[in-house]
Design an enzyme around this catalytic site. Structure first.
Site, PDB file in Angstrom:
ATOM      1  N   GLU A   1       0.780  -1.227   0.007  1.00 26.06           N
ATOM      2  CA  GLU A   1       0.065   0.020  -0.038  1.00 26.06           C
ATOM      3  C   GLU A   1       0.987   1.229  -0.029  1.00 26.06           C
ATOM      4  O   GLU A   1       0.277   2.224  -0.145  1.00 26.06           O
ATOM      5  CB  GLU A   1      -1.062  -0.094   1.254  1.00 26.06           C
ATOM      6  CG  GLU A   1      -0.197   0.163   2.565  1.00 26.06           C
ATOM      7  CD  GLU A   1       0.227  -1.075   3.226  1.00 26.06           C
ATOM      8  OE1 GLU A   1       0.592  -1.031   4.168  1.00 26.06           O
ATOM      9  OE2 GLU A   1       0.197  -2.087   2.533  1.00 26.06           O
TER      10      GLU A   1
ATOM     11  N   ASP B   1      18.865  15.912 -32.582  1.00 33.56           N
ATOM     12  CA  ASP B   1      19.586  16.438 -33.558  1.00 33.56           C
ATOM     13  C   ASP B   1      20.970  16.762 -33.370  1.00 33.56           C
ATOM     14  O   ASP B   1      21.461  16.755 -31.981  1.00 33.56           O
ATOM     15  CB  ASP B   1      18.946  17.936 -33.955  1.00 33.56           C
ATOM     16  CG  ASP B   1      19.081  18.264 -35.555  1.00 33.56           C
ATOM     17  OD1 ASP B   1      20.227  17.862 -35.901  1.00 33.56           O
ATOM     18  OD2 ASP B   1      18.563  19.223 -35.926  1.00 33.56           O
TER      19      ASP B   1
ATOM     20  N   ASP C   1      14.218  21.202 -29.720  1.00 34.20           N
ATOM     21  CA  ASP C   1      13.709  22.650 -29.209  1.00 34.20           C
ATOM     22  C   ASP C   1      13.091  23.398 -30.269  1.00 34.20           C
ATOM     23  O   ASP C   1      12.894  24.509 -30.189  1.00 34.20           O
ATOM     24  CB  ASP C   1      15.110  23.402 -28.632  1.00 34.20           C
ATOM     25  CG  ASP C   1      16.242  23.446 -29.777  1.00 34.20           C
ATOM     26  OD1 ASP C   1      15.888  23.284 -30.769  1.00 34.20           O
ATOM     27  OD2 ASP C   1      17.148  24.212 -29.367  1.00 34.20           O
TER      28      ASP C   1
ATOM     29  N   ASP D   1      10.140  20.061 -33.797  1.00 32.31           N
ATOM     30  CA  ASP D   1      10.274  18.694 -32.946  1.00 32.31           C
ATOM     31  C   ASP D   1       8.968  18.456 -31.823  1.00 32.31           C
ATOM     32  O   ASP D   1       9.347  17.275 -31.340  1.00 32.31           O
ATOM     33  CB  ASP D   1      11.613  19.223 -31.970  1.00 32.31           C
ATOM     34  CG  ASP D   1      12.721  19.275 -32.877  1.00 32.31           C
ATOM     35  OD1 ASP D   1      13.238  18.522 -33.460  1.00 32.31           O
ATOM     36  OD2 ASP D   1      13.590  20.118 -32.512  1.00 32.31           O
TER      37      ASP D   1
ATOM     38  N   ASN E   1       5.835 -14.359   4.607  1.00 28.77           N
ATOM     39  CA  ASN E   1       5.059 -14.408   5.878  1.00 28.77           C
ATOM     40  C   ASN E   1       3.554 -14.769   5.592  1.00 28.77           C
ATOM     41  O   ASN E   1       3.030 -15.653   6.334  1.00 28.77           O
ATOM     42  CB  ASN E   1       5.082 -13.226   6.461  1.00 28.77           C
ATOM     43  CG  ASN E   1       6.738 -13.181   7.132  1.00 28.77           C
ATOM     44  OD1 ASN E   1       7.392 -13.988   7.147  1.00 28.77           O
ATOM     45  ND2 ASN E   1       6.743 -11.764   7.556  1.00 28.77           N
TER      46      ASN E   1
ATOM     47  N   ASN F   1       1.975  -4.822  10.229  1.00 31.21           N
ATOM     48  CA  ASN F   1       2.172  -4.159   9.001  1.00 31.21           C
ATOM     49  C   ASN F   1       2.360  -2.387   9.192  1.00 31.21           C
ATOM     50  O   ASN F   1       3.069  -1.983   8.691  1.00 31.21           O
ATOM     51  CB  ASN F   1       0.730  -4.178   8.478  1.00 31.21           C
ATOM     52  CG  ASN F   1       0.944  -3.845   6.722  1.00 31.21           C
ATOM     53  OD1 ASN F   1       1.634  -4.280   6.038  1.00 31.21           O
ATOM     54  ND2 ASN F   1       0.148  -2.636   6.560  1.00 31.21           N
TER      55      ASN F   1
ATOM     56  N   ASP G   1       5.543  -0.475   7.769  1.00 29.35           N
ATOM     57  CA  ASP G   1       5.495   0.583   7.371  1.00 29.35           C
ATOM     58  C   ASP G   1       6.090   1.552   7.294  1.00 29.35           C
ATOM     59  O   ASP G   1       6.876   2.523   6.364  1.00 29.35           O
ATOM     60  CB  ASP G   1       3.939   0.938   6.825  1.00 29.35           C
ATOM     61  CG  ASP G   1       3.078   0.024   6.021  1.00 29.35           C
ATOM     62  OD1 ASP G   1       3.684  -0.888   5.402  1.00 29.35           O
ATOM     63  OD2 ASP G   1       2.214   0.104   6.204  1.00 29.35           O
TER      64      ASP G   1
END
Length: 850
Positions: A284, A326, A588, A592, A656, A681, A685
């Site tokens: 998560e 280029d 640029d 392009d 686990n 958990n 985390d």
């Protein structure tokens, strides 16, 4: 009113309706209109206030499941479980919000540095403002290279051509003129109307804005579409990973819920347990880890002169294995200077320079470096000449023309690519006499041009057409039966450090391909001078004869793509992407923009034209391959740290959870209570939020990194079961050897699983053997060891009763500590074997030709 009405009204009436004038709006009036009409934006991420942004973090499916579980627990009077789940949800959301908010805020600040601006007239003065601040009634000044920032009516125009193909599909630029048009001139967009979404090719204009943002024609179209931007290579990989993880979670949760309900006859307990398992298995924190990693990466990249507009482009930059660009300004100094101006035999000729100067001075397209070099070479008196008309440059003709009235009457002066000019010439100038240009003279002219090109010069041909008929409009059709005057040659030397930079880029696993409109001879000379290995050369004219399948093979075998138009460049990028390459493009110019949009990573510079900057993902503060190298390495660091989190979860954490599935058949009670799993958990985390700040080994940096599901699955199938083996050993020792009660068993496995899944990051974060050769960052060291210490202290603290833990006897505590050490040693040994058999250890796949 729509643009049909605005096109037919006199400009004075429009000024009256919009309550403005040619001098523009007053600052106070502009501010009030901005409040009334809103910012000049089509769409984008809606800005949320802090409270709504915080609440948005509750819409995560995982959070919703946990809230539902807390409500169910409360309903069945399991108040303790309900409260602790609620606390954990709140703690997780607060952590996620604080980290992501600060990271994204910093990234947005960087993005503002490269936002597009427009020139408007305010109270009679030209001022530069953000495009988003334009409002109806503003008078805008436009020149070549600008994006049209809103819908507007032309007031004044000077050889003003715009590309509106995004709205009309037209192949060629359209000239825009002042004046009124009845019924819109029977065109999709009238010739006196400018629309948001178009860009200026040449000339200048003054226009009055009548619609902004979502009220523009482009805005109305955008609002009716639901399509999203195409996913990047990295995002596609993440989607595959998410789908893979989802299937595993669904299988585990349903399996555990079903069998635990049947065995223990406790549906509510089984439901809470299954939900806790789902939380334990789900990565998560991945979105947050990615956001923080990329945002911090963008801040480091900004110090190197690399500004990130789109955060998701950072891992793509790290995964890039082909950089196309280029040669001008990339391989060369971008300091072009005029060297010679000669007739077709190589003799110095002042008339050639005069005609070139007139063409460059009077053309109003984007002032390219060649025109600047001509004008800077020496000042020339052109007071006796007056411009009549201009035929802008386009990439099909590869030339541009200016008609002037001067000492020799009306003359059309054309300059451009020598091959194209020669095809349109019927005469040539010899000793101030006009002679027929036969095949022999053409070959001689082409021979001299090729000689100049082989010496590294960029060459333009110059031709004229005298005795023009008197008319208001000249077109491409007038560029025929020209008289060839000669050639002008320019030199743009290679950068002094580019050879060293190219070696570094190639050493890092990135191939450079040159896509240029210039000729192959000059390009080859420059590439040889800088030591770029040339596998092959391809000309744009060859594209038409090749199928996509043939082009896939040819593109892999080619380094220089010369005389390529924007559309041809775009096709090459698409082909390279289809060959499983991650392609970057550096550009640029106006031409392009399509390639920048199409590439996996579009890279432009802060001095680029607006349309190029708008299309790019990354903006360089100066055009340099060295800056790209720095950004590329930061992208790989960001990718490497993201992958550490993924690999950490796939090893012991997943192991686990697989162990739980087996435990329900062996243990007559839950191996860990739902509340304990959630606590495990949450603590786990906290140990991972410092991963974005970790050091990254050279193994991650030396190669392009891409999410490879085959590698990820192989990693999980090998390292996950290793974790499960030690879980089952823990089960056996606690339950069968020491025959402990439920609380002691759950406490023992809580401590063992927390330590193994947290500390394993120090083994798998590096390929180095032993892992001590690569020391983790200080914050990661602190977070992982402090989390394990805190988790191991909880059973001996006053919180133990709340979480239903029991203090462990010393002998069991030592055995668990020994199991943790043995697990880490075994992972180190298996890592050695795994990477010996899988030398491309980071998730990198070799490109394959499909």
């Amino acid at each position: 009113m729509g643009f049909d009405q605005y096109s037919s009204l006199p400009i004075e009436k429009i000024f009256q309706d919009l309550r403005t004038s040619k001098n523009g709006l007053a600052d106070g009036e502009a501010k009030s209109r901005l409040v009334k009409y809103g910012p000049n934006i089509i769409s984008g991420k809606k800005e949320l206030n802090v409270i709504l942004e915080f609440l948005s973090h509750f819409k995560s499916p995982l959070i919703i499941i946990l809230i539902f579980a807390a409500i169910v627990s409360g309903y069945f009077r399991e108040i303790a479980d309900s409260v602790i789940v609620g606390i954990m949800v709140l703690a997780s959301v607060i952590l996620d919000f604080l980290e992501e908010h600060s990271a994204n805020h910093a990234a947005e600040k960087l993005k503002e540095k490269v936002g597009n601006t427009a020139t408007v007239i305010r109270q009679g003065n030209k001022v530069e403002i953000k495009n988003s601040e334009i409002c109806p009634g503003d008078i805008i000044f436009l020149s070549s290279g600008d994006l049209i920032p809103a819908d507007a009516r032309v007031i004044e125009a000077d050889d003003f051509f715009v590309n509106q193909s995004a709205l009309t599909g037209e192949s060629f630029p359209r000239e825009k003129i002042p004046g009124t048009e009845k019924d819109g001139g029977n065109r999709v967009i009238p010739d006196n109307i400018l629309c948001l979404g178009a860009n200026v090719i040449s000339g200048t204009a003054l226009a009055v804005v009548f619609s902004t943002g979502k009220n523009t024609e482009f805005g109305k179209i955008a609002q009716s579409l639901t399509g999203k931007d195409a996913k990047s290579e990295f995002e596609i990989g993440l989607s595959s990973f998410g789908f893979f993880i989802t299937k595993i979670i669904l299988f585990l949760v349903l399996f555990i819920f079903l069998f635990n309900s049947l065995i223990n006859k406790d549906i509510l307990g089984s439901f809470m347990f299954a939900v806790a398992i789902a939380v334990g298995v789900t990565p998560e924190l991945l979105p947050m880890i990615m956001s923080i990693t990329m945002a911090r990466g963008s801040q480091r990249m900004a110090k190197l002169g690399v500004i990130v507009k789109r955060l998701s482009s950072i891992p793509n930059l790290g995964g890039m294995d082909i950089l196309s660009a280029d040669k001008t300004g990339t391989l060369t100094e971008d300091k072009i200077r005029l060297v010679t101006y000669t007739d077709i035999y190589g003799n110095h000729n002042e008339n050639v320079f005069l005609q070139t100067y007139l063409n460059s001075f009077y053309q109003t397209g984007v002032k390219n470096p060649l025109d600047k070099a001509v004008l800077d070479y020496k000042k020339t008196d052109i007071g006796k000449y007056k411009k009549i008309e201009e035929i802008p440059f386009d990439f099909k003709r590869k030339m541009m023309s200016v008609a002037v009235d001067g000492v020799n009457g009306k003359v059309l002066i054309t300059k451009g690519a020598p091959e194209e000019i020669l095809e349109r010439c019927a005469y040539y100038r010899k000793l101030n006499k006009k002679e027929l240009l036969n095949d022999t003279r053409k070959r001689e002219a082409m021979g001299y041009y090729r000689k100049l090109s082989l010496d590294g010069f960029r060459v333009l041909a110059v031709a004229v057409k005298s005795g023009l008929p008197a008319k208001n409009k000249y077109t491409h059709a007038d560029e025929d039966r020209l008289e060839l005057l000669g050639f002008v040659s320019f030199l743009d030397p290679a950068k002094s450090d580019v050879k060293e930079v190219i070696k570094e880029i190639e050493k890092r696993g990135v191939e450079i391909k040159i896509l240029t409109g210039d000729n192959e001879l000059v390009t080859e000379k420059i590439c040889r001078d800088i030591g770029l290995n040339i596998k092959g050369v391809m000309l744009g004219a060859e594209m038409e004869t090749l199928s996509d399948d043939a082009l896939r093979i040819r593109a892999e075998e080619t380094t220089i793509f010369a005389r390529f138009s924007p559309d041809e460049k775009n096709r090459i990028l698409t082909i390279l992407k289809s060959n499983n390459h991650v392609v970057g493009y550096l550009g640029d110019g106006i031409n392009d923009a399509p390639a920048l949009k199409n590439a996996d990573v579009g890279i432009s510079v802060n001095t680029a034209v607006d349309v190029a900057k708008e299309s790019a993902d990354i903006i360089l503060t100066h055009k340099s391959l060295r800056a790209i190298v720095g950004g590329m390495l930061e992208g790989r660091r960001s990718f490497g740290n993201t992958m550490k989190y993924v690999m950490m979860g796939l090893s012991s954490n997943f192991g686990n959870m697989f162990s739980v599935a087996g435990a329900i058949f062996y243990i007559p009670f839950l191996p860990m209570l739902p509340l304990q799993i959630l606590l495990n958990n949450l603590i786990y985390d906290f140990s991972q939020i410092t991963i974005p700040s970790d050091k990254v080994d050279n193994d991650w940096i030396d190669r392009p990194g891409k999410l490879d599901m085959a590698f990820i699955k192989k990693f999980m199938y090998i390292f996950g079961p290793v974790s499960s083996i030690f879980d089952f050993l823990t089960f056996f020792i606690l339950f069968s050897v020491f025959k402990v009660n439920q609380s002691v068993f759950q406490t023992g496995w809580f401590m063992e699983s927390l330590a193994t899944q947290t500390l394993v990051i120090h083994i798998i974060r590096t390929k180095q053997i032993p892992f001590l050769q690569s020391r983790a960052g200080n914050f990661l060291l602190l977070s992982t060891f402090s989390v394990v210490i805190i988790g191991w202290l909880i059973p001996f603290s006053p919180l133990a009763k709340f979480f239903k833990f029991s203090p462990l006897p010393t002998n069991i505590l030592l055995i668990i500590a020994g199991l943790v050490v043995c697990y880490l040693v075994l992972v180190e040994i298996i890592k050695r074997i795994f990477y010996r058999q899988n030398p491309y250890w980071s998730p990198v796949r070799k490109p394959e030709i499909i």
